[in-house]
Design a protein around this motif. Structure first.
Motif, PDB file in Angstrom:
ATOM      1  N   GLN A 146      -1.280  13.007  -3.808  1.00 57.96           N
ATOM      2  CA  GLN A 146      -0.829  12.966  -2.418  1.00 57.96           C
ATOM      3  C   GLN A 146       0.331  11.992  -2.327  1.00 57.96           C
ATOM      4  N   ARG A 147       1.044  12.028  -1.233  1.00 59.23           N
ATOM      5  CA  ARG A 147       2.236  11.198  -1.111  1.00 59.23           C
ATOM      6  C   ARG A 147       2.012   9.907  -0.362  1.00 59.23           C
ATOM      7  N   ASP A 148       1.868  10.029   0.915  1.00 59.23           N
ATOM      8  CA  ASP A 148       1.881   8.836   1.754  1.00 59.23           C
ATOM      9  C   ASP A 148       0.525   8.562   2.373  1.00 59.23           C
ATOM     10  N   LEU A 149       0.124   7.333   2.285  1.00 61.20           N
ATOM     11  CA  LEU A 149      -1.086   6.859   2.927  1.00 61.20           C
ATOM     12  C   LEU A 149      -0.740   6.556   4.379  1.00 61.20           C
ATOM     13  N   MET A 168      -3.676  -0.805  -3.061  1.00 63.69           N
ATOM     14  CA  MET A 168      -4.672  -0.162  -3.919  1.00 63.69           C
ATOM     15  C   MET A 168      -5.000   1.255  -3.419  1.00 63.69           C
ATOM     16  N   CYS A 169      -5.127   1.398  -2.122  1.00 67.98           N
ATOM     17  CA  CYS A 169      -5.424   2.723  -1.560  1.00 67.98           C
ATOM     18  C   CYS A 169      -4.256   3.679  -1.759  1.00 67.98           C
ATOM     19  N   GLN A 170      -3.017   3.177  -1.671  1.00 64.49           N
ATOM     20  CA  GLN A 170      -1.848   4.008  -1.926  1.00 64.49           C
ATOM     21  C   GLN A 170      -1.886   4.517  -3.368  1.00 64.49           C
ATOM     22  N   SER A 206      -5.105  -7.621   3.385  1.00 65.47           N
ATOM     23  CA  SER A 206      -4.964  -6.233   3.831  1.00 65.47           C
ATOM     24  C   SER A 206      -3.849  -5.521   3.081  1.00 65.47           C
ATOM     25  N   ALA A 207      -2.755  -6.220   2.804  1.00 64.88           N
ATOM     26  CA  ALA A 207      -1.654  -5.618   2.049  1.00 64.88           C
ATOM     27  C   ALA A 207      -2.114  -5.204   0.658  1.00 64.88           C
ATOM     28  N   THR A 237      -0.098   2.877   9.232  1.00 64.97           N
ATOM     29  CA  THR A 237       1.308   2.585   9.049  1.00 64.97           C
ATOM     30  C   THR A 237       2.015   2.902  10.365  1.00 64.97           C
ATOM     31  N   THR A 238       3.058   2.143  10.674  1.00 65.37           N
ATOM     32  CA  THR A 238       3.821   2.390  11.899  1.00 65.37           C
ATOM     33  C   THR A 238       5.138   3.069  11.541  1.00 65.37           C
ATOM     34  N   LYS A 239       5.833   3.520  12.551  1.00 70.55           N
ATOM     35  CA  LYS A 239       7.126   4.168  12.330  1.00 70.55           C
ATOM     36  C   LYS A 239       8.155   3.193  11.777  1.00 70.55           C
ATOM     37  N   GLU A 240       7.929   1.902  11.987  1.00 71.95           N
ATOM     38  CA  GLU A 240       8.830   0.875  11.475  1.00 71.95           C
ATOM     39  C   GLU A 240       8.455   0.454  10.056  1.00 71.95           C
ATOM     40  N   ASP A 241       7.579   1.199   9.401  1.00 73.09           N
ATOM     41  CA  ASP A 241       7.136   0.923   8.036  1.00 73.09           C
ATOM     42  C   ASP A 241       6.390  -0.408   7.934  1.00 73.09           C
ATOM     43  N   GLN A 242       5.641  -0.702   8.981  1.00 74.32           N
ATOM     44  CA  GLN A 242       4.775  -1.871   8.998  1.00 74.32           C
ATOM     45  C   GLN A 242       3.336  -1.380   9.028  1.00 74.32           C
ATOM     46  N   LEU A 243       2.399  -2.310   9.017  1.00 73.68           N
ATOM     47  CA  LEU A 243       0.992  -1.938   9.069  1.00 73.68           C
ATOM     48  C   LEU A 243       0.333  -2.604  10.263  1.00 73.68           C
ATOM     49  N   LEU A 244      -0.460  -1.836  10.965  1.00 76.82           N
ATOM     50  CA  LEU A 244      -1.165  -2.307  12.142  1.00 76.82           C
ATOM     51  C   LEU A 244      -2.651  -2.143  11.907  1.00 76.82           C
ATOM     52  N   ILE A 245      -3.391  -3.211  12.137  1.00 79.03           N
ATOM     53  CA  ILE A 245      -4.840  -3.163  11.983  1.00 79.03           C
ATOM     54  C   ILE A 245      -5.491  -3.424  13.332  1.00 79.03           C
ATOM     55  N   ALA A 246      -6.445  -2.578  13.672  1.00 78.03           N
ATOM     56  CA  ALA A 246      -7.260  -2.759  14.874  1.00 78.03           C
ATOM     57  C   ALA A 246      -8.684  -3.052  14.439  1.00 78.03           C
TER      58      ALA A 246
END
Length: 103
Positions: free
Chosen positions: A55-58, A45-47, A39-40, A74-83
């Motif tokens: 564009q700036r931020d994904l 790649m998408c970024q 996923s990372a 992306t979360t506020k803690e600069d992590q990634l959450l997948i559902a």
């Protein structure tokens, strides 16, 4: 925290990892370390694609198959959450919940 997300939204699984692909937490997934690493790479790649389009931020990636919906935020803690859910009708609900997720 992920268990609470799963019970609140009735999704099938969740994954939390950092931008390097290091697993932080997971629920209801086999091989979460492998999934977070893959996923990372997808996020990176998408970024790059977003930046090529000036564009700036994904902030979110949505993957949909015939019977599976995967949303990465992306979360506020600069992590990634997948559902992950097999109920593709939950797209709107998940987008809203994930945009406001805090761990």
């Amino acid at each position: 925290m992920l268990q609470k997300l799963i019970s609140k939204t009735a999704i099938d699984a969740a994954l939390l990892f950092d931008k390097k692909g290091t697993l932080i937490d997971s629920e209801n997934l086999d091989n979460p370390e492998t999934l977070s690493a893959m996923s990372a790479i997808i996020v990176e790649m998408c970024q790059g694609l977003i930046e090529e389009l000036d564009q700036r931020d994904l902030s979110q990636i949505i993957l949909k198959s015939e019977s599976l919906l995967i949303i990465a935020n992306t979360t506020k803690e600069d992590q990634l959450l997948i559902a992950v859910t097999r109920d593709v009708t939950k797209l709107g609900l998940l987008m809203k919940v994930l945009e406001n997720f805090e761990n």
